[in-house]
Design a protein around this motif. Structure first.
Motif, PDB file in Angstrom:
ATOM      1  N   ILE A  35       0.821  -1.219   0.000  1.00  0.00           N
ATOM      2  CA  ILE A  35       0.000   0.000   0.000  1.00  0.00           C
ATOM      3  C   ILE A  35       0.852   1.266   0.000  1.00  0.00           C
ATOM      4  N   ASP A  36       0.451   2.221  -0.806  1.00  0.00           N
ATOM      5  CA  ASP A  36       0.918   3.601  -0.689  1.00  0.00           C
ATOM      6  C   ASP A  36      -0.070   4.322   0.219  1.00  0.00           C
ATOM      7  N   PHE A  37       0.427   5.066   1.172  1.00  0.00           N
ATOM      8  CA  PHE A  37      -0.475   5.701   2.132  1.00  0.00           C
ATOM      9  C   PHE A  37       0.015   7.095   2.506  1.00  0.00           C
ATOM     10  N   LYS A  38      -0.921   7.902   2.935  1.00  0.00           N
ATOM     11  CA  LYS A  38      -0.608   9.248   3.374  1.00  0.00           C
ATOM     12  C   LYS A  38      -1.603   9.647   4.453  1.00  0.00           C
ATOM     13  N   ARG A  39      -1.093  10.196   5.542  1.00  0.00           N
ATOM     14  CA  ARG A  39      -1.967  10.620   6.632  1.00  0.00           C
ATOM     15  C   ARG A  39      -2.778  11.838   6.218  1.00  0.00           C
ATOM     16  N   ASP A  40      -4.036  11.856   6.610  1.00  0.00           N
ATOM     17  CA  ASP A  40      -4.903  13.023   6.428  1.00  0.00           C
ATOM     18  C   ASP A  40      -4.723  13.903   7.660  1.00  0.00           C
ATOM     19  N   ARG A  41      -3.712  14.755   7.606  1.00  0.00           N
ATOM     20  CA  ARG A  41      -3.311  15.481   8.797  1.00  0.00           C
ATOM     21  C   ARG A  41      -4.191  16.696   9.069  1.00  0.00           C
ATOM     22  N   THR A  42      -4.677  16.757  10.319  1.00  0.00           N
ATOM     23  CA  THR A  42      -5.446  17.897  10.812  1.00  0.00           C
ATOM     24  C   THR A  42      -4.856  18.306  12.155  1.00  0.00           C
ATOM     25  N   ASP A  43      -5.214  19.483  12.643  1.00  0.00           N
ATOM     26  CA  ASP A  43      -4.692  19.956  13.922  1.00  0.00           C
ATOM     27  C   ASP A  43      -5.034  18.979  15.038  1.00  0.00           C
ATOM     28  N   GLY A  44      -4.012  18.556  15.758  1.00  0.00           N
ATOM     29  CA  GLY A  44      -4.222  17.672  16.897  1.00  0.00           C
ATOM     30  C   GLY A  44      -4.487  16.226  16.552  1.00  0.00           C
ATOM     31  N   CYS A  45      -4.324  15.849  15.272  1.00  0.00           N
ATOM     32  CA  CYS A  45      -4.682  14.478  14.870  1.00  0.00           C
ATOM     33  C   CYS A  45      -3.815  13.426  15.548  1.00  0.00           C
ATOM     34  N   ASP A  46      -2.579  13.774  15.915  1.00  0.00           N
ATOM     35  CA  ASP A  46      -1.676  12.800  16.520  1.00  0.00           C
ATOM     36  C   ASP A  46      -1.623  12.885  18.042  1.00  0.00           C
ATOM     37  N   GLU A  47      -2.517  13.684  18.627  1.00  0.00           N
ATOM     38  CA  GLU A  47      -2.597  13.711  20.082  1.00  0.00           C
ATOM     39  C   GLU A  47      -3.088  12.358  20.589  1.00  0.00           C
ATOM     40  N   ILE A  48      -2.712  12.034  21.804  1.00  0.00           N
ATOM     41  CA  ILE A  48      -3.032  10.717  22.359  1.00  0.00           C
ATOM     42  C   ILE A  48      -4.472  10.656  22.852  1.00  0.00           C
ATOM     43  N   ASN A  49      -5.132   9.553  22.507  1.00  0.00           N
ATOM     44  CA  ASN A  49      -6.474   9.266  23.001  1.00  0.00           C
ATOM     45  C   ASN A  49      -6.463   7.867  23.626  1.00  0.00           C
ATOM     46  N   TYR A  50      -7.164   7.690  24.742  1.00  0.00           N
ATOM     47  CA  TYR A  50      -7.214   6.402  25.435  1.00  0.00           C
ATOM     48  C   TYR A  50      -8.482   5.646  25.046  1.00  0.00           C
ATOM     49  N   VAL A  51      -8.330   4.397  24.457  1.00  0.00           N
ATOM     50  CA  VAL A  51      -9.522   3.674  23.977  1.00  0.00           C
ATOM     51  C   VAL A  51      -9.483   2.145  24.147  1.00  0.00           C
ATOM     52  N   PRO A  52      -9.038   1.464  25.154  1.00  0.00           N
ATOM     53  CA  PRO A  52      -8.411   1.957  26.368  1.00  0.00           C
ATOM     54  C   PRO A  52      -6.901   2.129  26.236  1.00  0.00           C
ATOM     55  N   THR A  53      -6.255   1.412  25.278  1.00  0.00           N
ATOM     56  CA  THR A  53      -4.851   1.705  25.016  1.00  0.00           C
ATOM     57  C   THR A  53      -4.787   2.993  24.199  1.00  0.00           C
ATOM     58  N   ILE A  54      -3.584   3.514  23.967  1.00  0.00           N
ATOM     59  CA  ILE A  54      -3.486   4.824  23.334  1.00  0.00           C
ATOM     60  C   ILE A  54      -3.500   4.714  21.808  1.00  0.00           C
ATOM     61  N   CYS A  55      -4.123   5.690  21.170  1.00  0.00           N
ATOM     62  CA  CYS A  55      -4.130   5.752  19.711  1.00  0.00           C
ATOM     63  C   CYS A  55      -4.198   7.209  19.293  1.00  0.00           C
ATOM     64  N   PRO A  56      -3.920   7.521  18.008  1.00  0.00           N
ATOM     65  CA  PRO A  56      -4.036   8.907  17.544  1.00  0.00           C
ATOM     66  C   PRO A  56      -5.469   9.410  17.715  1.00  0.00           C
ATOM     67  N   LYS A  57      -5.595  10.682  18.054  1.00  0.00           N
ATOM     68  CA  LYS A  57      -6.896  11.272  18.373  1.00  0.00           C
ATOM     69  C   LYS A  57      -7.891  11.156  17.232  1.00  0.00           C
ATOM     70  N   ASP A  58      -7.404  11.193  15.971  1.00  0.00           N
ATOM     71  CA  ASP A  58      -8.317  11.140  14.819  1.00  0.00           C
ATOM     72  C   ASP A  58      -8.563   9.712  14.340  1.00  0.00           C
ATOM     73  N   ASP A  59      -8.171   8.721  15.158  1.00  0.00           N
ATOM     74  CA  ASP A  59      -8.303   7.309  14.789  1.00  0.00           C
ATOM     75  C   ASP A  59      -7.466   6.955  13.568  1.00  0.00           C
ATOM     76  N   CYS A  60      -6.430   7.749  13.311  1.00  0.00           N
ATOM     77  CA  CYS A  60      -5.457   7.503  12.240  1.00  0.00           C
ATOM     78  C   CYS A  60      -6.125   7.488  10.858  1.00  0.00           C
ATOM     79  N   ARG A  61      -6.535   8.664  10.404  1.00  0.00           N
ATOM     80  CA  ARG A  61      -7.135   8.793   9.073  1.00  0.00           C
ATOM     81  C   ARG A  61      -6.030   8.779   8.015  1.00  0.00           C
ATOM     82  N   VAL A  62      -6.206   7.948   6.978  1.00  0.00           N
ATOM     83  CA  VAL A  62      -5.196   7.830   5.930  1.00  0.00           C
ATOM     84  C   VAL A  62      -5.836   7.754   4.544  1.00  0.00           C
ATOM     85  N   PHE A  63      -5.092   8.236   3.569  1.00  0.00           N
ATOM     86  CA  PHE A  63      -5.418   8.006   2.158  1.00  0.00           C
ATOM     87  C   PHE A  63      -4.659   6.749   1.732  1.00  0.00           C
TER      88      PHE A  63
END
Length: 502
Positions: free
Chosen positions: A462-490
């Motif tokens: 796969i070729d991929f590219k993150r759909d970057r927005t402000d704060g997209c890589d901030e940590i979110n607990y769900v319950p382990t940690i993941c990117p705040k935007d749920d890792c949006r990619v093209f």
């Protein structure tokens, strides 16, 4: 004469208010006494403490605890959650002190602040002493090189099928969040690797339904009443364990006929049947189907959410470090290509040294299970100045340890794990993502293999590219940690054709 309810209530109200005031006062005094000189809130909300802020904004809550701990030489801070006094530890040496003292008269590993209610009291994480050693010895055959080689075939086939489905959902003009997709892929992988053919399609559907109840309840208040998420999660765990117990029974029958193991539970039952035969009339401990079902659920829980977290951060970090991504692709292409139509063999997997270094650096920088909760069974003198009180929930932060010792710890630098630097050995004490001591993760080689396989296949197919927005890589607990935007990619297909893995 008759006295109305309201008259009685009016008469009793001053007394009830006095009792309530006394209880609140006693609670605050008890909290302050346990807190001693540790930084933390001076007063806490009656009875609930800071449970609501923890549930609503867990990232902010734990960041605050970390900042408070950084303000002290010992790296400690305190708080209060639903009647439980908590101690947060960011100091690596003190975290090791907790891990090294898991025993009845010191600390009890709980895995989750209210884990015993969810998992039951007889699972692996709550065992200590000889009983715990015996069970780990029985588990060891599940992670031999032969067993791991069997699992890699299952893992690759499932990863491939899911990557194909991802491509049908997104493209270079339409980004998609892949957190749930990764979770679903890992759940299927865990099911196939752990219990193989023993889950029928109908049982698998029910399993996924119950596991979703469990996942939701993990992050909710522990209100064990009908209609609440925590109650739904607890009941779901019971059903999940019963389902896995049924898989153990089917595997025992298959292994008793002399067939070759095809999944983790087969390797386990093969050894279990040998022990049962040697024991004669007295069945060895941990050999009942229900016990095994509970332990398999522990494995599944540990593999599922932690692995999902690591996969998402791998995508995020590779996208933001194109030089690392290109180096991974060059290494993998020199060892395996999708066009070969073949599996990545165990030998080829071991050759992917740099890709494994990337996997380890992802885990170091974004440790999935950021903390490992323990309960103090007795008063424990942690430092010369502070004794952890009996009953306190202690949170050694493996996440914080990753940023201690290592040079430029905030930098994503896979080369630190290559043979010429060997920071994984030099700073081994600070690499706590898999825990330490007697309860160190028994399946860590499997976890690393899974992440390496995913990275190798994802970057090659796969070729991929993150759909970057402000704060997209901030940590979110769900319950382990993941990117705040749920890792949006093209996403777009990179290989000329997909391998034929069946």
């Amino acid at each position: 004469m008759d006295v109305s309810f309201w008259e009685i209530l009016t008469t009793l109200t001053p007394y009830l208010l006095s009792i309530l005031t006394f209880l609140i006062f006693l609670e605050q005094i008890t909290y302050l006494k346990k807190k001693s000189t540790l930084p933390g809130p001076t007063l806490v909300f009656p009875f609930l403490g800071n449970a609501i802020p923890l549930v609503r904004h867990p990232t902010y809550f734990w960041d605050t605890q970390s900042d408070l701990a950084k303000s002290t030489p010992d790296g400690l801070s305190a708080n209060y959650i639903i009647g439980k006094f908590i101690v947060f530890i960011r100091n690596t040496d003190l975290s090791h002190k907790i891990f090294a003292n898991v025993r009845p008269d010191a600390f009890h590993l709980v895995g989750h602040p209210f884990g015993k209610k969810l998992f039951g009291e007889h699972n692996l994480i709550y065992m200590m002493g000889q009983d715990h050693k015996d069970l780990r010895r029985r588990i060891a055959p599940n992670f031999t090189p032969r067993a791991l080689s069997t699992y890699t075939h299952l893992q690759q086939a499932i990863i491939l099928n899911h990557l194909k489905s991802w491509l049908s959902s997104g493209n270079l003009s339409n980004s998609i969040p892949i957190r749930i997709m990764c979770r679903d892929m890992n759940l299927e992988t865990s099911q196939k690797v752990f219990v193989g053919p023993y889950l029928s399609p109908e049982a698998q559907e029910r399993f996924n339904y119950d596991y979703n109840f469990f996942n939701v309840g993990l992050m909710k208040l522990p209100i064990d009443l009908p209609g609440f998420a925590f109650r739904n999660a607890r009941l779901a765990v019971s059903r999940l364990i019963e389902t896995l117990a049924g898989c153990a029974e089917l595997s025992k029958k298959k292994m008793s006929s002399g067939e070759e193991p095809t999944c983790l539970i087969d390797f386990w039952m093969q050894e279990t049947l040998r022990e049962i035969k040697a024991a004669g009339e007295n069945s060895p401990p941990h050999s009942s189907n229900l016990e095994i079902g509970g332990h398999i659920f522990d494995f599944l829980f540990a593999a599922q959410d932690a692995s999902t977290s690591s996969l998402l951060w791998a995508v995020t970090l590779l996208d933001s470090h194109q030089d690392v991504l290109e180096k991974v692709r060059r290494e993998v292409a020199g060892i395996w290509t999708p066009e070969s139509g073949k599996y990545i063999t165990a030998e080829q997997l071991r050759e992917m040294k740099y890709t494994e270094a990337v996997a380890r650096e992802v885990i170091r920088l974004k440790a999935p299970a950021t903390m490992v909760p323990h309960i103090a069974g007795e008063d424990f003198p942690l430092t010369k100045e502070y004794t952890i009180p009996k009953g306190a929930i202690v949170f050694p932060s493996v996440y914080e340890s990753s940023f201690q010792g290592f040079p430029e710890p905030e930098r994503f630098d896979p080369d630190r794990f290559m043979p010429d630097r060997q920071e994984d050995q030099v700073y081994k004490r600070n690499f706590l993502a898999f825990g330490a001591g007697a309860h160190q993760c028994v399946g860590q080689r499997y976890a690393i293999n899974h992440l390496v396989l995913f990275i190798a296949m994802f970057t090659s197919l796969i070729d991929f590219k993150r759909d970057r927005t402000d704060g997209c890589d901030e940590i979110n607990y769900v319950p382990t940690i993941c990117p705040k935007d749920d890792c949006r990619v093209f996403l777009a297909q990179r290989c000329t054709r997909f391998p034929d893995l069946k």
